[in-house]
Design a protein around this motif. Sequence first.
Motif, PDB file in Angstrom:
ATOM      1  N   PRO A  68       8.972   9.672 -27.282  1.00  0.00           N
ATOM      2  CA  PRO A  68       8.747  10.945 -26.979  1.00  0.00           C
ATOM      3  C   PRO A  68       7.865  11.871 -27.907  1.00  0.00           C
ATOM      4  CG  PRO A  68      10.560  10.611 -28.460  1.00  0.00           C
ATOM      5  CD  PRO A  68      10.025   9.428 -27.916  1.00  0.00           C
ATOM      6  N   LEU A  69       6.451  11.081 -27.984  1.00  0.00           N
ATOM      7  CA  LEU A  69       5.691  11.427 -29.011  1.00  0.00           C
ATOM      8  C   LEU A  69       4.845  12.956 -28.502  1.00  0.00           C
ATOM      9  CD1 LEU A  69       4.459  10.564 -31.945  1.00  0.00           C
ATOM     10  CD2 LEU A  69       2.749   9.298 -30.464  1.00  0.00           C
ATOM     11  N   GLY A  70       5.565  14.047 -28.958  1.00  0.00           N
ATOM     12  CA  GLY A  70       4.813  15.162 -28.392  1.00  0.00           C
ATOM     13  C   GLY A  70       3.402  15.456 -28.186  1.00  0.00           C
ATOM     14  N   SER A  71       2.670  15.832 -27.389  1.00  0.00           N
ATOM     15  CA  SER A  71       1.365  16.112 -27.130  1.00  0.00           C
ATOM     16  C   SER A  71       0.541  14.748 -26.831  1.00  0.00           C
ATOM     17  CB  SER A  71       0.729  16.657 -28.423  1.00  0.00           C
ATOM     18  OG  SER A  71      -0.622  17.543 -27.940  1.00  0.00           O
ATOM     19  N   CYS A  72       1.242  13.856 -27.085  1.00  0.00           N
ATOM     20  CA  CYS A  72       0.498  12.443 -26.434  1.00  0.00           C
ATOM     21  C   CYS A  72       1.024  11.871 -25.022  1.00  0.00           C
ATOM     22  CB  CYS A  72       0.920  11.647 -27.737  1.00  0.00           C
ATOM     23  SG  CYS A  72       0.206  11.775 -29.061  1.00  0.00           S
ATOM     24  N   THR A  73       2.012  12.506 -24.519  1.00  0.00           N
ATOM     25  CA  THR A  73       2.107  12.194 -23.038  1.00  0.00           C
ATOM     26  C   THR A  73       2.487  10.734 -23.134  1.00  0.00           C
ATOM     27  OG1 THR A  73       1.190  14.060 -22.649  1.00  0.00           O
ATOM     28  CG2 THR A  73       1.913  12.715 -20.547  1.00  0.00           C
ATOM     29  N   MET A  74       3.359   9.964 -23.580  1.00  0.00           N
ATOM     30  CA  MET A  74       3.560   8.620 -23.383  1.00  0.00           C
ATOM     31  C   MET A  74       4.411   8.233 -22.316  1.00  0.00           C
ATOM     32  SD  MET A  74       1.676   7.755 -26.057  1.00  0.00           S
ATOM     33  CE  MET A  74       1.929   5.907 -26.114  1.00  0.00           C
ATOM     34  N   LYS A  75       3.777   8.554 -21.129  1.00  0.00           N
ATOM     35  CA  LYS A  75       4.498   8.163 -19.842  1.00  0.00           C
ATOM     36  C   LYS A  75       4.373   6.598 -19.730  1.00  0.00           C
ATOM     37  CE  LYS A  75       2.214  10.962 -17.183  1.00  0.00           C
ATOM     38  NZ  LYS A  75       1.688  11.701 -15.929  1.00  0.00           N
ATOM     39  N   TYR A  76       5.334   6.166 -18.646  1.00  0.00           N
ATOM     40  CA  TYR A  76       5.285   4.588 -18.517  1.00  0.00           C
ATOM     41  C   TYR A  76       3.639   4.524 -17.440  1.00  0.00           C
ATOM     42  CZ  TYR A  76       6.132   0.544 -15.629  1.00  0.00           C
ATOM     43  OH  TYR A  76       5.922  -0.747 -15.441  1.00  0.00           O
ATOM     44  N   ASN A  77       3.161   3.484 -17.925  1.00  0.00           N
ATOM     45  CA  ASN A  77       1.994   3.131 -17.224  1.00  0.00           C
ATOM     46  C   ASN A  77       2.389   2.065 -16.173  1.00  0.00           C
ATOM     47  OD1 ASN A  77       1.028   2.516 -20.504  1.00  0.00           O
ATOM     48  ND2 ASN A  77       0.674   4.651 -19.460  1.00  0.00           N
ATOM     49  N   PRO A  78       2.318   2.327 -14.955  1.00  0.00           N
ATOM     50  CA  PRO A  78       2.764   1.747 -13.830  1.00  0.00           C
ATOM     51  C   PRO A  78       2.075   0.250 -13.655  1.00  0.00           C
ATOM     52  CG  PRO A  78       2.526   3.869 -12.756  1.00  0.00           C
ATOM     53  CD  PRO A  78       1.920   3.860 -14.592  1.00  0.00           C
ATOM     54  N   MET A 378       7.522  24.116 -21.249  1.00  0.00           N
ATOM     55  CA  MET A 378       6.998  23.407 -20.127  1.00  0.00           C
ATOM     56  C   MET A 378       7.179  21.744 -20.422  1.00  0.00           C
ATOM     57  SD  MET A 378       5.558  25.730 -18.541  1.00  0.00           S
ATOM     58  CE  MET A 378       4.189  25.037 -17.315  1.00  0.00           C
ATOM     59  N   HIS A 379       6.328  21.173 -20.682  1.00  0.00           N
ATOM     60  CA  HIS A 379       6.540  19.596 -20.588  1.00  0.00           C
ATOM     61  C   HIS A 379       6.948  19.218 -21.911  1.00  0.00           C
ATOM     62  CE1 HIS A 379       2.632  20.264 -22.407  1.00  0.00           C
ATOM     63  NE2 HIS A 379       2.546  19.026 -22.762  1.00  0.00           N
ATOM     64  N   GLU A 380       7.051  19.962 -23.190  1.00  0.00           N
ATOM     65  CA  GLU A 380       7.593  19.679 -24.272  1.00  0.00           C
ATOM     66  C   GLU A 380       8.057  20.696 -25.176  1.00  0.00           C
ATOM     67  OE1 GLU A 380       3.857  17.969 -26.227  1.00  0.00           O
ATOM     68  OE2 GLU A 380       2.859  19.720 -25.786  1.00  0.00           O
ATOM     69  N   PHE A 381       8.612  20.428 -26.235  1.00  0.00           N
ATOM     70  CA  PHE A 381       9.254  21.423 -27.064  1.00  0.00           C
ATOM     71  C   PHE A 381       9.182  21.333 -28.462  1.00  0.00           C
ATOM     72  CE2 PHE A 381      13.443  19.887 -27.963  1.00  0.00           C
ATOM     73  CZ  PHE A 381      13.712  18.873 -26.917  1.00  0.00           C
ATOM     74  N   VAL A 382       9.284  22.211 -29.334  1.00  0.00           N
ATOM     75  CA  VAL A 382       9.063  21.849 -30.813  1.00  0.00           C
ATOM     76  C   VAL A 382      10.572  22.464 -31.247  1.00  0.00           C
ATOM     77  CG1 VAL A 382       7.948  22.236 -32.842  1.00  0.00           C
ATOM     78  CG2 VAL A 382       6.717  22.258 -30.601  1.00  0.00           C
ATOM     79  N   VAL A 383      11.129  21.464 -32.152  1.00  0.00           N
ATOM     80  CA  VAL A 383      12.282  21.967 -32.924  1.00  0.00           C
ATOM     81  C   VAL A 383      12.076  21.910 -34.442  1.00  0.00           C
ATOM     82  CG1 VAL A 383      13.982  21.362 -31.419  1.00  0.00           C
ATOM     83  CG2 VAL A 383      13.540  19.584 -33.035  1.00  0.00           C
ATOM     84  N   GLU A 384      12.857  22.562 -35.235  1.00  0.00           N
ATOM     85  CA  GLU A 384      12.777  22.457 -36.689  1.00  0.00           C
ATOM     86  C   GLU A 384      13.468  21.394 -37.340  1.00  0.00           C
ATOM     87  OE1 GLU A 384      13.506  25.880 -38.925  1.00  0.00           O
ATOM     88  OE2 GLU A 384      11.769  27.159 -37.724  1.00  0.00           O
ATOM     89  N   HIS A 408      11.065   5.479 -30.403  1.00  0.00           N
ATOM     90  CA  HIS A 408       9.906   5.953 -31.386  1.00  0.00           C
ATOM     91  C   HIS A 408       9.941   7.336 -31.767  1.00  0.00           C
ATOM     92  CE1 HIS A 408       5.862   6.785 -32.142  1.00  0.00           C
ATOM     93  NE2 HIS A 408       5.485   5.553 -32.090  1.00  0.00           N
ATOM     94  N   PRO A 409       9.708   7.660 -32.904  1.00  0.00           N
ATOM     95  CA  PRO A 409      10.142   9.277 -33.379  1.00  0.00           C
ATOM     96  C   PRO A 409       8.985  10.177 -32.563  1.00  0.00           C
ATOM     97  CG  PRO A 409       9.170   7.889 -35.202  1.00  0.00           C
ATOM     98  CD  PRO A 409       9.253   7.114 -33.994  1.00  0.00           C
ATOM     99  N   PRO A 410       9.375  11.444 -32.521  1.00  0.00           N
ATOM    100  CA  PRO A 410       8.612  12.432 -31.901  1.00  0.00           C
ATOM    101  C   PRO A 410       7.478  12.709 -32.889  1.00  0.00           C
ATOM    102  CG  PRO A 410      10.908  13.283 -32.450  1.00  0.00           C
ATOM    103  CD  PRO A 410      10.900  11.913 -32.818  1.00  0.00           C
ATOM    104  N   ILE A 424       8.752  17.234 -29.179  1.00  0.00           N
ATOM    105  CA  ILE A 424       9.528  16.319 -28.582  1.00  0.00           C
ATOM    106  C   ILE A 424       8.849  16.330 -27.178  1.00  0.00           C
ATOM    107  CG2 ILE A 424      11.719  15.389 -27.552  1.00  0.00           C
ATOM    108  CD1 ILE A 424      12.709  16.581 -30.147  1.00  0.00           C
ATOM    109  N   GLU A 425       8.357  15.197 -26.490  1.00  0.00           N
ATOM    110  CA  GLU A 425       7.876  15.280 -24.792  1.00  0.00           C
ATOM    111  C   GLU A 425       8.505  14.101 -24.215  1.00  0.00           C
ATOM    112  OE1 GLU A 425       3.498  14.822 -24.591  1.00  0.00           O
ATOM    113  OE2 GLU A 425       3.509  15.267 -22.386  1.00  0.00           O
ATOM    114  N   PRO A 426       9.375  14.450 -23.460  1.00  0.00           N
ATOM    115  CA  PRO A 426      10.062  13.067 -22.823  1.00  0.00           C
ATOM    116  C   PRO A 426       9.242  12.570 -21.528  1.00  0.00           C
ATOM    117  CG  PRO A 426      11.083  15.399 -22.154  1.00  0.00           C
ATOM    118  CD  PRO A 426      10.003  15.773 -23.435  1.00  0.00           C
ATOM    119  N   THR A 427       8.406  13.320 -20.925  1.00  0.00           N
ATOM    120  CA  THR A 427       7.657  13.010 -19.860  1.00  0.00           C
ATOM    121  C   THR A 427       8.482  12.989 -18.577  1.00  0.00           C
ATOM    122  OG1 THR A 427       7.519  10.583 -19.632  1.00  0.00           O
ATOM    123  CG2 THR A 427       5.955  11.453 -21.226  1.00  0.00           C
ATOM    124  N   GLU A 428       7.844  12.776 -17.435  1.00  0.00           N
ATOM    125  CA  GLU A 428       8.707  12.843 -16.171  1.00  0.00           C
ATOM    126  C   GLU A 428       9.147  11.116 -15.961  1.00  0.00           C
ATOM    127  OE1 GLU A 428       5.476  12.654 -16.512  1.00  0.00           O
ATOM    128  OE2 GLU A 428       4.312  11.577 -15.120  1.00  0.00           O
TER     129      GLU A 428
END
Length: 487
Positions: A68-78, A378-384, A408-410, A424-428
């Motif tokens: 869930p590495l925010g901003s990096c959009t680590m989605k699965y690569n088919p 939207m597609h990600e969010f930021v927590v403290e 993997h850490p955010p 945190i960016e979970p992706t679709e």
Amino acid sequence: MPEATIYELTSAGRQGVRFPDADVPVSPLPAEFAREELPLPELSEIDVIRHFTRLSQKNYCIDYGFYPLGSCTMKYNPKVNEEAARLPGFAAIHPLQPEETVQGALALMYTLQEWLAEISGFKGVTLQPAAGAQGEYTGVMIIRAYHESRQDDKRKKIIVPDSAHGTNPATSAMSGFEVVGVATDASGNVDLDALKATLDDTVAGIMLTNPNTLGLFEQNVLEVVRLVHQAGGLVYGDGANLNALLGVVRPGDLGFDIMHFNLHKTFSTPHGGGGPGCGPVGVAAHLVDFLPDPVVVMVEAGDDDTAPLYGFRRPDKSIGRMKSFAGHFGMMVRAFCYISMYGGDHLRDIADYAVLNANYLMHKVKQVYKVAYPRVCMHEFVVEGRWDDAPEVHALDISKRLMDYDYHPPTNYFPLIVHEALMIEPTETESKQELDQFAEALIKIAQEAHTQPELLKSAPHNTPVGRVDEVKAAKDLVLCCWMPDSK
Ligand SMILES: *Cc1c(COP(=O)(O)O)cnc(C)c1O
């Protein structure tokens, strides 16, 4: 360094490859290229296979687990993308081949340019830049060329909101502009009053990310665009977060003049570890002539009997070449394949599920982690990553502890405007089960932070390398930790 320590695994006489007999006449190397000694590791095939297999198992990757590495959009690569990129007709061509012998590759590039233009609402697209940051550099050089072409030489400033990715101010400075920061307001948007205070006839443009790096849709985006245009500046969109908008909003329709894409984020081409990316740039009609050289054009439209003819062309006022040859072609094949699989009608599903997953996860974890800007994300969010009643625990400790739970850490400590940020960016591409398990791990770690903080401070405990002293690691780098039992 003595030879023996260069290759710890070497063993005299072992061999893993055998060269075939030469099928051309043997001729001696010119003396200036020949060496008496060439120390190479001597290893059998199984030595090498085990070495690299073990190394790969020490690494964390998207094919292993949630990333869930925010901003990096680590989605699965088919994997079908990989099959397409390895087709010999794509993988075995040479960049210096005559255009008429690579028409298939040119057709793919042309079509990808057209698709990206349609997806984003721009008039022209270059596929050349090697990554997002180089796309930014390309875009800002185009902004400079545009003002120069109008003899408007007062424009020395680029405005960059304080939530921006670090590449934005770096790109502006590298392109010779003065960087002017603008604050974020209490609801997470660009502060309009602060923006207005920066606007005058020395502004070349603004670099704006939408959704911004807080994972929030920029609610005043139309007003920001209007104000910057009114001052004579151009609007650059950092398109790294396009995953949230695919098929829903077109940045070109919002009035952006120029934007880069990250094929390696939005369009599933692999990234991480410094691997090749691809950062195409789209531009509105008034900037098409400035695109890098070359772009792919349709030289002759085909008809029922003949295929169209494609070729490379230099745009009239081109800023020049940004990358050798045609850029990272293999990435273009993968992105082309990915877009084809969804098709125009279903690209929107990507954004819908990316946004749904992020909101679902945010609602699960917000009971225990403070959401920095609590509104629909939207597609990600930021927590403290901090609590007043567990003062010794920091975001870094939470991230390290997550590794013990096999995640993997955010992203840590970005954006800079959130204290102890965890982005945190979970992706679709993640299932509800995966999101539930991850939320459960985060909630457990929050409990541990209050009851056994030492567990977090000394994490990770189960990884091949434990908590590193980051200063020492940078200054006293050890590259030989290959041993199976190395800690
Ligand atoms: C990833 C990213 C970039 C830079 O892209 P690279 O391909 O890593 O160079 C720029 N802006 C934002 C918001 C990003 O997330």
